[in-house]
Design an enzyme around this catalytic site. Sequence first.
Site, PDB file in Angstrom:
ATOM      1  N   THR A   1       1.959   2.635  10.318  1.00 11.36           N
ATOM      2  CA  THR A   1       0.611   2.764  11.170  1.00 11.36           C
ATOM      3  C   THR A   1       0.852   1.643  12.252  1.00 11.36           C
ATOM      4  OG1 THR A   1      -0.594   3.240   9.051  1.00 11.36           O
ATOM      5  CG2 THR A   1      -1.945   2.205  10.749  1.00 11.36           C
TER       6      THR A   1
ATOM      7  N   GLY B   1       1.220   5.095   1.723  1.00  9.68           N
ATOM      8  CA  GLY B   1       1.264   5.544   3.039  1.00  9.68           C
ATOM      9  C   GLY B   1       2.660   5.540   3.800  1.00  9.68           C
ATOM     10  N   GLN B   2       2.371   5.744   5.160  1.00 10.80           N
ATOM     11  CA  GLN B   2       3.689   5.615   5.944  1.00 10.80           C
ATOM     12  C   GLN B   2       3.392   4.297   7.033  1.00 10.80           C
ATOM     13  OE1 GLN B   2       5.084   9.776   6.835  1.00 10.80           O
ATOM     14  NE2 GLN B   2       3.725  10.353   5.030  1.00 10.80           N
TER      15      GLN B   2
ATOM     16  N   SER C   1      -9.776   1.989  10.413  1.00 13.05           N
ATOM     17  CA  SER C   1      -9.485   1.322  11.813  1.00 13.05           C
ATOM     18  C   SER C   1     -10.190   2.320  12.773  1.00 13.05           C
ATOM     19  CB  SER C   1      -8.196   0.875  12.184  1.00 13.05           C
ATOM     20  OG  SER C   1      -7.286   2.117  11.980  1.00 13.05           O
TER      21      SER C   1
ATOM     22  N   ARG D   1       0.663  -1.237  -0.176  1.00 21.94           N
ATOM     23  CA  ARG D   1       0.007  -0.009   0.087  1.00 21.94           C
ATOM     24  C   ARG D   1       0.841   1.271  -0.014  1.00 21.94           C
ATOM     25  NH1 ARG D   1       0.508   2.589   4.753  1.00 21.94           N
ATOM     26  NH2 ARG D   1       1.008   1.393   6.745  1.00 21.94           N
TER      27      ARG D   1
ATOM     28  N   ALA E   1      -8.337   5.711  11.582  1.00 21.12           N
ATOM     29  CA  ALA E   1      -7.376   5.683  10.444  1.00 21.12           C
ATOM     30  C   ALA E   1      -8.205   5.287   8.987  1.00 21.12           C
ATOM     31  CB  ALA E   1      -6.182   5.039  10.566  1.00 21.12           C
ATOM     32  N   ILE E   2      -7.732   5.780   7.740  1.00 13.75           N
ATOM     33  CA  ILE E   2      -8.593   5.327   6.802  1.00 13.75           C
ATOM     34  C   ILE E   2      -7.593   5.038   5.803  1.00 13.75           C
ATOM     35  CG2 ILE E   2      -9.992   6.009   4.685  1.00 13.75           C
ATOM     36  CD1 ILE E   2     -11.281   7.938   6.740  1.00 13.75           C
ATOM     37  N   GLY E   3      -7.564   3.769   5.119  1.00 10.01           N
ATOM     38  CA  GLY E   3      -6.539   3.436   3.957  1.00 10.01           C
ATOM     39  C   GLY E   3      -7.093   2.530   2.948  1.00 10.01           C
TER      40      GLY E   3
ATOM     41  N   CYS F   1       1.445   7.796  10.667  1.00  7.81           N
ATOM     42  CA  CYS F   1       1.191   8.615   9.074  1.00  7.81           C
ATOM     43  C   CYS F   1       2.160   9.638   8.988  1.00  7.81           C
ATOM     44  CB  CYS F   1      -0.077   8.902   9.201  1.00  7.81           C
ATOM     45  SG  CYS F   1      -1.441   7.516   9.066  1.00  7.81           S
TER      46      CYS F   1
END
Length: 309
Positions: free
Chosen positions: A163, A160-161, A249, A158, A234-236, A265
């Site tokens: 988590t 992003g950073q 989450s 994915r 959190a959203i991903g 993040c």
Amino acid sequence: TNIGISNDLALSDESAWCGREDSNFHPVSWTATSTLRVYQFRHDRTTLARNPRGSRPPGSAEVANPDPIIKRTERQFLMSMQTSSLVAPEVEWRISDRPVDYAQAVAEMEARAAAIHQGEAPELVWLLEHPALYTAGTSARDEDLLAPNRFPVHRTGRGGQFTYHGPGQRIAYVMLDLKRRRQDVRCYVHALEEWLITTLAQFNVTGERREGRVGIWVTRADRGTPGREDKIGAIGVRIKRWVTLHGISLNVAPDLGHFDGIVPCGISQHGVTSLEDLGLPVSMTDADMALKESFESCFGKGTVMGLAE
């Protein structure tokens, strides 16, 4: 928001956090709604109140029309999506009753998404917890992993950073076929955000979007620090052949000290919180019930991501 898209779709701003599914599933029963209603009554005096219905959450950003030349407000954009005549299929709900191994979950989720794409399986929302671990997206910076030996670190495909996932955090992996709904990534991400916001509102907590920041945030007036905001959800997402993977989450009652091992993040100037930290001893069952009820208002028939009216 963390987004990852594959199969000839180029958008990899910061993509979703990943998860997996195990064989230890059982169907979720949603008949015991009285517990949640009694809970809401008991906590109706909390200082974190939902905005009046119809008002725009403070700090919410405009959503751009897919045509970059034309800009519309969030409301105008979403209303325009109601013209679609696509049919939203029924969604299967499952829950895992013990923490699920991360690598196994990734493999199982990928397999389910492929089956949905082939028309061999229904859409799925899967509720689960993970053992304590950190995940690193494609944009993760090594310096943001502050405690590399504390928990297992999973490098994911994915965007992003870094988590954190762990016990006490409810994860909802959402596998929907956007070809049968709406092939619009912004609309889907907005619906996920609204799902978290609406779920929190059932516990009288005001969750808000923040421009330039991933996730859902709450203002911490209770801490006596002006301007303090903590992340509670959190959203991903990752989208593969227009089938969604990963999801959201919600921090119900995790050990917030576990977030200290990373810069979540990539955001160091704000903290994290949970329902428990806000003084709301919500059970995971209550959280699941709230997620189920709120899902219908964001993805069910007659909604932007469901069947058009």
